[in-house]
Design a protein around this motif. Structure first.
Motif, mmCIF file in Angstrom:
data_model
loop_
_atom_site.group_PDB
_atom_site.id
_atom_site.type_symbol
_atom_site.label_atom_id
_atom_site.label_comp_id
_atom_site.label_asym_id
_atom_site.label_seq_id
_atom_site.Cartn_x
_atom_site.Cartn_y
_atom_site.Cartn_z
ATOM 1 N N LYS A 71 0.991 -1.133 0.101
ATOM 2 C CA LYS A 71 0.059 0.111 0.038
ATOM 3 C C LYS A 71 0.951 1.399 0.023
ATOM 4 O O LYS A 71 0.335 2.284 -0.038
ATOM 5 N N ASN A 72 2.206 1.122 0.034
ATOM 6 C CA ASN A 72 3.048 2.146 -0.100
ATOM 7 C C ASN A 72 2.956 3.044 1.298
ATOM 8 O O ASN A 72 3.237 4.460 1.254
ATOM 9 N N ASP A 73 2.489 2.474 2.532
ATOM 10 C CA ASP A 73 2.258 3.255 3.552
ATOM 11 C C ASP A 73 3.238 3.020 4.551
ATOM 12 O O ASP A 73 3.153 3.649 5.698
ATOM 13 N N LYS A 74 4.144 2.077 4.378
ATOM 14 C CA LYS A 74 5.148 1.662 5.270
ATOM 15 C C LYS A 74 6.747 1.600 4.637
ATOM 16 O O LYS A 74 6.694 0.984 3.726
ATOM 17 N N HIS A 103 18.349 12.764 -1.225
ATOM 18 C CA HIS A 103 17.738 11.891 -2.342
ATOM 19 C C HIS A 103 16.888 10.606 -1.778
ATOM 20 O O HIS A 103 15.881 10.490 -2.470
ATOM 21 N N GLU A 104 17.169 10.095 -0.685
ATOM 22 C CA GLU A 104 16.293 9.071 -0.262
ATOM 23 C C GLU A 104 14.970 9.735 0.114
ATOM 24 O O GLU A 104 13.939 9.175 0.113
ATOM 25 N N PHE A 105 14.902 10.856 0.759
ATOM 26 C CA PHE A 105 13.676 11.322 1.247
ATOM 27 C C PHE A 105 12.907 11.627 -0.192
ATOM 28 O O PHE A 105 11.716 11.659 0.097
ATOM 29 N N GLY A 106 13.608 11.989 -1.351
ATOM 30 C CA GLY A 106 12.917 12.109 -2.546
ATOM 31 C C GLY A 106 12.043 10.961 -2.814
ATOM 32 O O GLY A 106 10.948 11.034 -3.492
ATOM 33 N N HIS A 107 12.549 9.848 -2.784
ATOM 34 C CA HIS A 107 11.943 8.553 -3.060
ATOM 35 C C HIS A 107 10.377 8.563 -2.134
ATOM 36 O O HIS A 107 9.503 8.194 -2.572
ATOM 37 N N LEU A 108 10.732 8.944 -0.836
ATOM 38 C CA LEU A 108 9.286 8.780 0.081
ATOM 39 C C LEU A 108 8.629 9.948 -0.445
ATOM 40 O O LEU A 108 7.132 9.676 -0.543
ATOM 41 N N LEU A 109 8.988 10.992 -0.918
ATOM 42 C CA LEU A 109 8.029 12.130 -1.373
ATOM 43 C C LEU A 109 7.348 11.636 -2.713
ATOM 44 O O LEU A 109 6.167 12.037 -2.717
ATOM 45 N N THR A 110 7.906 10.858 -3.668
ATOM 46 C CA THR A 110 7.207 10.666 -4.886
ATOM 47 C C THR A 110 6.719 9.322 -5.036
ATOM 48 O O THR A 110 6.188 8.937 -6.088
ATOM 49 N N LEU A 111 6.967 8.338 -3.842
ATOM 50 C CA LEU A 111 6.376 7.020 -4.106
ATOM 51 C C LEU A 111 5.355 6.658 -2.988
ATOM 52 O O LEU A 111 4.805 5.479 -2.890
ATOM 53 N N ASN A 112 5.265 7.433 -2.143
ATOM 54 C CA ASN A 112 4.313 7.161 -0.993
ATOM 55 C C ASN A 112 2.853 7.173 -1.270
ATOM 56 O O ASN A 112 2.499 7.208 -2.767
#
Length: 267
Positions: free
Chosen positions: A88-91, A120-129
């Motif tokens: 679900k991309n929530d964890k 960079h890693e926060f960017g993945h969280l930002l764009t894939l959550n």
């Protein structure tokens, strides 16, 4: 044209996980706090998590990051990663190489690279959550349809769907898809062909790593958006990718916050 989704982000994550390295430990995060295991590295885990949580917007970090993993495979190999723990991309799980991400060093280059890795890693969280990507059973994407990742299908107004529609289309997308289908079953061939893609389209990518996938491209562009000055007269597609994020007021605010919170390391 049908695009078969073979997510390079996850494919290369598999390659990286096969690299020999030292796993220091894994800690769960609950209510924004690292759960101690009465282990010798509890304080180290808390330090890295508290710093990540301090630098970035807590409405995202505390909502989605549920585990932190500390590891090392030496200097400048795998520096960090963000791994989905739920369909679900929530964890999400944050992985940090403690030799690459070092905020106590006096080496200015290492400090800058430490900040770069975390942005960079926060960017993945930002764009894939979960607000950006929804679960789906699709594995084929027709040209012009919503962008598919291994995590699911992008919402129409998501950052990555807008980014792909602007910057990944036509011959570039066709070539990237061909490389994935024909070469990305072995690491060496995949990396070689993707580096060729970068070399043949250098004005479109900020780094060679950005050519590995739209997921990495948007995150490398996000990182440049946060850490570099605004480009007043963009002359290349790569420059336009940096400026892409200025259309979103919330991201401009995030940029301001992150720059302020990392100022001590960059100046």
């Amino acid at each position: 044209m049908n695009l078969k989704i073979i997510s390079l982000f996850f494919l290369l994550s598999t390659f990286y996980q096969s690299t020999s390295g030292e796993r220091i430990g894994a800690w769960n995060i609950k209510n924004g706090i690292v759960e101690k295991k009465q282990a010798k590295n509890d304080k180290l885990a808390a330090y890295y998590w508290n710093e990540f949580n301090r630098i970035f917007p807590q409405e995202l970090t505390q909502k989605y990051i549920k585990r932190i993993v500390l590891m090392t495979d030496g200097i400048d190999e795998k520096t960090g990663a963000l791994v989905a723990l739920s369909s679900k991309n929530d964890k999400w799980q944050l992985e940090i190489d403690i030799k690459d991400v070092n905020f106590e060093t006096k080496d200015k280059r290492r400090l800058h690279e430490s900040v770069y890795t975390l942005v960079h890693e926060f960017g993945h969280l930002l764009t894939l959550n979960r607000t950006q990507i929804r679960p789906t059973d699709k594995n084929l994407q027709d040209e012009g349809e919503l962008y598919l990742t291994q995590e699911g299908e992008a919402y129409r107004k998501s950052y990555i769907n807008k980014f792909v529609n602007l910057f990944w289309k036509g011959a570039l997308l066709n070539r990237w898809d061909y490389i994935q289908r024909e070469y990305c079953y072995t690491e060496a061939n995949c990396v070689e062909k993707l580096y060729d893609l970068y070399q043949n389209n250098r004005t479109e990518f900020l780094t060679d790593y950005a050519a590995e996938s739209p997921e990495e491209d948007i995150v490398e562009s996000w990182t440049a958006f946060v850490l570099r000055p605004r480009i007043r007269k963009p002359r290349t597609i790569a420059h336009k990718k940096i400026n892409f994020f200025y259309q979103f007021p919330e991201l401009v605010e995030y940029r301001k916050m992150i720059r302020q919170n990392t100022r001590q390391y960059l100046h």
